[in-house]
Every structure is written in C-alpha cells, then in structure tokens.
Scaffold this active site. Structure first.
Site, PDB file in Angstrom:
ATOM      1  N   LYS A 118       3.893  -5.245  14.938  1.00 18.08           N
ATOM      2  CA  LYS A 118       4.510  -3.999  14.434  1.00 18.08           C
ATOM      3  C   LYS A 118       5.895  -3.777  15.026  1.00 18.08           C
ATOM      4  O   LYS A 118       6.773  -3.226  14.370  1.00 18.08           O
ATOM      5  CB  LYS A 118       3.590  -2.797  14.683  1.00 18.08           C
ATOM      6  CG  LYS A 118       2.339  -2.849  13.835  1.00 18.08           C
ATOM      7  CD  LYS A 118       1.889  -1.501  13.294  1.00 18.08           C
ATOM      8  CE  LYS A 118       0.849  -1.729  12.202  1.00 18.08           C
ATOM      9  NZ  LYS A 118       0.089  -0.575  11.809  1.00 18.08           N
ATOM     10  N   LYS A 200      -2.554 -10.756   6.788  1.00 20.69           N
ATOM     11  CA  LYS A 200      -3.670  -9.904   6.382  1.00 20.69           C
ATOM     12  C   LYS A 200      -3.190  -8.868   5.377  1.00 20.69           C
ATOM     13  O   LYS A 200      -2.042  -8.418   5.441  1.00 20.69           O
ATOM     14  CB  LYS A 200      -4.297  -9.287   7.640  1.00 20.69           C
ATOM     15  CG  LYS A 200      -4.290  -7.791   7.725  1.00 20.69           C
ATOM     16  CD  LYS A 200      -4.857  -7.267   9.004  1.00 20.69           C
ATOM     17  CE  LYS A 200      -4.221  -5.923   9.346  1.00 20.69           C
ATOM     18  NZ  LYS A 200      -4.828  -4.756   8.781  1.00 20.69           N
ATOM     19  N   LYS A 203      -2.231  -1.878   4.156  1.00 20.57           N
ATOM     20  CA  LYS A 203      -1.835  -0.780   3.277  1.00 20.57           C
ATOM     21  C   LYS A 203      -0.398  -0.335   3.490  1.00 20.57           C
ATOM     22  O   LYS A 203       0.157   0.367   2.660  1.00 20.57           O
ATOM     23  CB  LYS A 203      -2.812   0.389   3.418  1.00 20.57           C
ATOM     24  CG  LYS A 203      -2.823   1.095   4.770  1.00 20.57           C
ATOM     25  CD  LYS A 203      -3.707   2.330   4.694  1.00 20.57           C
ATOM     26  CE  LYS A 203      -4.928   2.255   5.574  1.00 20.57           C
ATOM     27  NZ  LYS A 203      -4.664   2.283   7.015  1.00 20.57           N
TER      28      LYS A 203
HETATM   29  P1  ATP Z   1      -1.725  -0.392   8.539  1.00 25.77           P
HETATM   30  O1  ATP Z   1      -1.204  -1.294   7.460  1.00 25.77           O
HETATM   31  O2  ATP Z   1      -1.150   0.984   8.477  1.00 25.77           O
HETATM   32  O3  ATP Z   1      -1.663  -0.997   9.900  1.00 25.77           O
HETATM   33  P2  ATP Z   1      -4.366  -1.224   7.839  1.00 25.77           P
HETATM   34  O4  ATP Z   1      -4.432  -1.396   6.350  1.00 25.77           O
HETATM   35  O5  ATP Z   1      -4.240  -2.428   8.660  1.00 25.77           O
HETATM   36  O6  ATP Z   1      -3.245  -0.181   8.203  1.00 25.77           O
HETATM   37  P3  ATP Z   1      -6.218   0.407   9.389  1.00 25.77           P
HETATM   38  O7  ATP Z   1      -6.302   1.839   9.068  1.00 25.77           O
HETATM   39  O8  ATP Z   1      -5.393   0.075  10.563  1.00 25.77           O
HETATM   40  O9  ATP Z   1      -5.693  -0.428   8.134  1.00 25.77           O
HETATM   41  O10 ATP Z   1      -7.671  -0.190   9.517  1.00 25.77           O
HETATM   42  C1  ATP Z   1      -8.864   0.423   9.133  1.00 25.77           C
HETATM   43  C2  ATP Z   1      -9.988  -0.583   9.186  1.00 25.77           C
HETATM   44  O11 ATP Z   1      -9.840  -1.559   8.137  1.00 25.77           O
HETATM   45  C3  ATP Z   1     -10.046  -1.377  10.481  1.00 25.77           C
HETATM   46  O12 ATP Z   1     -11.391  -1.565  10.853  1.00 25.77           O
HETATM   47  C4  ATP Z   1      -9.428  -2.696  10.127  1.00 25.77           C
HETATM   48  O13 ATP Z   1      -9.896  -3.744  10.944  1.00 25.77           O
HETATM   49  C5  ATP Z   1      -9.890  -2.864   8.694  1.00 25.77           C
HETATM   50  N1  ATP Z   1      -8.958  -3.700   7.940  1.00 25.77           N
HETATM   51  C6  ATP Z   1      -7.649  -3.434   7.712  1.00 25.77           C
HETATM   52  N2  ATP Z   1      -7.097  -4.406   6.978  1.00 25.77           N
HETATM   53  C7  ATP Z   1      -8.079  -5.324   6.741  1.00 25.77           C
HETATM   54  C8  ATP Z   1      -8.132  -6.569   6.024  1.00 25.77           C
HETATM   55  N3  ATP Z   1      -7.053  -7.056   5.420  1.00 25.77           N
HETATM   56  N4  ATP Z   1      -9.298  -7.248   5.982  1.00 25.77           N
HETATM   57  C9  ATP Z   1     -10.387  -6.754   6.596  1.00 25.77           C
HETATM   58  N5  ATP Z   1     -10.406  -5.588   7.292  1.00 25.77           N
HETATM   59  C10 ATP Z   1      -9.281  -4.871   7.355  1.00 25.77           C
END
Ligand code: ATP
Ligand code: LTN
Length: 337
Positions: A118, A200, A203
C-alpha cells in the site's frame, strides 16, 4: 449473547468499507462467515477506521458503511445470530490499539507485506495509520476473546502478528487474551484480479479488475469476456504457469462445486470463451439473489439503524469487560465515574 457460552467458539472478522465488495471478498471471507454462523458466537465488523488509512470522501464513506452492513445481511448473515457493527461505534478498539502498540515492534510492522504494497501504491500518503494498521486489527480481534478469525489468504501475516502480540502481552501480565487461529478456505482464499491474475482482486483497484457483488449481469459478462488468460488455449489448472485460467477455474469450482478434473475434461478441446461464459453464468446465479436482498435491506433505513445500534451496544458490553481487565492488569489507575 452477554456471557461467552463455554462450549461455543468466538469468531471475529472485519471488512473495510473502502469500496464495493468484490467476488474476492465474497469467496475468500463472506461465504465462510455465513457457513460458520451456527457454530459459534460471531462478531462481524465494518472496519471504517481501517479504511481511513487511505483517503476517503466523507459522504461516500458514510454511505459505504451502511451499504456494507446491508450486504453482510444480504449474503445471509442473520443479525440475531451475529453481532454486526461498525468499528468506530465501539471506541475500545482505538483504545486497545494504543495499548497494544506499546507491545509491537517497529521491525514487525516494517515486515508487513500489505504495508509495503500500500505504501508503494499510495506513495503520496504513507501515513502512520497505514503503518500501525495491523495493531488496530490485533485490537479488534483480541478485544473479544476471539478463537477463530475467518479471512482470505492476504490476512495471514496480520493474524500471525496478532497472535504474537497476544502471547507477548500474556507473558507479561498473565493469561488476559485468547490466542486466535486463522480460518482460511482451502480453495478461493486468494481470488486474483481478472485483468492482472498475478495480483489479488481488490475493491480499491480499477473497476475492470474485479467483479463487484453488486455488478449487473451484463457487466459481469462483459468484464469476464475481457479477463486476461494466456495463449496456449488449454483449460488446465496450473496456477503458476496459467494464473488467469486457473483463477477462472477456481471461481467456477467454488461457486458450482465442480472439481478441477471434471472442469478440465468437460472443456477439453473447447476455447476459453466458453469457460468465461460459464464462469459468468455461475457468478450471475450466485450474485443475483444477493443483489435482490441487498436492495430490499438497503431501502429499510430504520431496520439498518436498529441493527447498527444494537450491534454496537452488544459489542461494547463485551469490549468493556476486556478493557477493565486490561486496565487492571497493566496498572492504569482505577476510577469510577
Ligand atoms: P482493499 O482493496 O481496500 O484493501 P480488500 O478488497 O482487499 O480491500 P478487505 O476489506 O481488506 O478487502 O478484506 C475483507 C476480507 O476479504 C478479508 O478477509 C480478506 O482477506 C478477504 N479478501 C479480500 N480480497 C480477497 C481476494 N481477492 N480473495 C480472497 N479473499 C479476499
Ligand atoms: N485487515 C483486514 C480487515 C480487518 C480484519 C480485522 C479482519 C480489520 N480488522 C479483524 C479480521 C479480523 C483486511 O481484510 N484487510
């Protein structure tokens, strides 16, 4: 759910209101939450304070907080069986975060891959919150004597740090915190971006790279038609050499239950286009009911407010008990208001 039931495990997990939830969030986290809801005492938290580590527009953040809560219920989390709440409504999270920060080493925080990633992506705003993010996450978890934390694969390192902090604290003050375990699904723990399958799905990336839980069917189909694959033309599960195709196969496997072997033989001699169409069908079938339910819940503002308020009250009561114990053990002066 005032007293912790002896026989039931306690589960805690969090999700950031930093964008529209994606298929990655759904497959990696939310589905486990729904599957586990009858087995334990659960708290699921919309971690708005964590989202602030990246700049947020206030009105958008406010809206996303309630939308995220509505989505948690739309995927099937029952507010009677789970405490659903917003992190900033329980100030104990921030307070414990400070105290635990005094038990966390700079070296540990510097090794966190999410921080490094990040910091690179937001080079103009490498703030202290981004750095101490895992301490707040440890506070979220340890505040509730959590046994199990269902998360995607990307959170494994943060969870190990939370365990280390708990053990370090307990070694000084006695057994105050439960040392939590991660619960990570075997398949689908890391859904990859559809435009760059070496990263990965996230969002907060650009829209084309993810399927949002709320994407309309034609948007899902269009995005998946453009999903990056490879040039060898064979539907075969091989994450290292064929990350794009393997990612699509994992999504299909998780959503339909069809094994990789079965997918491979069914698609022998057929092109990636047909695979993409089937993945799109599976996504539409899984997400349409969630979308309908989301619209219904989102329209009921009074219900949503009620869930948020009661969630905050129930979580605060549990957090209060941990905080009293922590104050006492650490030697903070007792007081009565
Ligand atoms: P950001 O992009 O703002 O960092 P994020 O999409 O990575 O957000 P989080 O809110 O940080 O999502 O994560 C919420 C949950 O979803 C966590 O348990 C995280 O491990 C899971 N998660 C996020 N992205 C993935 C993915 N691509 N595959 C599987 N699990 C995911
Ligand atoms: N850091 C997590 C979100 C999160 C979390 C938590 C997950 C914050 N607090 C406590 C599990 C338990 C993420 O997904 N980025």
């Amino acid at each position: 759910m005032q007293e912790q039931n002896e026989s039931k495990k306690r589960i805690f997990s969090g999700i950031q209101p930093s964008g529209i939830l994606t298929l990655g969030n759904y497959i990696g986290a939310l589905r486990s939450w729904v599957q586990l809801q009858d087995e334990a005492e659960n708290l699921y938290c919309v971690v708005d304070l964590h989202a602030l580590t990246v700049r947020q527009d206030p009105a958008t953040l406010r809206r996303r907080c309630t939308d995220t809560l509505a989505l948690l219920m739309a995927v099937g989390l029952d507010p009677q069986k789970n405490i659903l709440f917003c992190q900033s409504h329980v100030p104990a999270h921030s307070e414990l975060s400070w105290l635990l920060g005094c038990f966390t080493y700079i070296g540990e925080l510097s090794r966190m891959t999410q921080f490094k990633d990040k910091a690179q992506r937001h080079a103009d705003n490498i703030n202290a919150g981004l750095y101490t993010y895992p301490v707040l996450m440890a506070a979220d978890i340890l505040l509730y004597n959590t046994d199990l934390v269902p998360v995607g694969d990307d959170q494994k390192q943060h969870l190990e740090l939370a365990r280390d902090i708990a053990i370090r604290f307990n070694n000084v003050y006695g057994p105050v915190f439960t040392v939590p375990d991660a619960y990570i699904p075997k398949i689908g723990a890391r859904v990859m971006s559809i435009t760059d399958p070496t990263r990965k799905m996230s969002k907060s990336d650009e829209e084309a790279s993810y399927i949002a839980i709320l994407d309309e069917p034609d948007v899902i189909r269009r995005k998946l038609r453009r999903a990056v694959t490879d040039s060898d033309g064979q539907v075969r599960y091989d994450p290292e050499n064929k990350p794009g195709v393997s990612n699509l196969m994992s999504i299909l496997y998780v959503l339909t239950g069809e094994s990789f072997d079965a997918i491979e033989s069914r698609f022998a001699g057929r092109g990636y286009g047909e695979l993409k169409n089937e993945v799109a069908d599976a996504c539409v079938a899984a997400l349409s009911p969630v979308q309908a339910e989301f619209k219904r819940i989102q329209a009921d503002k009074a219900f949503l407010e009620g869930v948020m308020r009661s969630g905050a009250e129930r979580a605060s009561a549990l957090a209060g008990r941990t905080m009293s114990k922590v104050h006492r053990k650490m030697g903070l002066a007792p007081y009565k208001l």
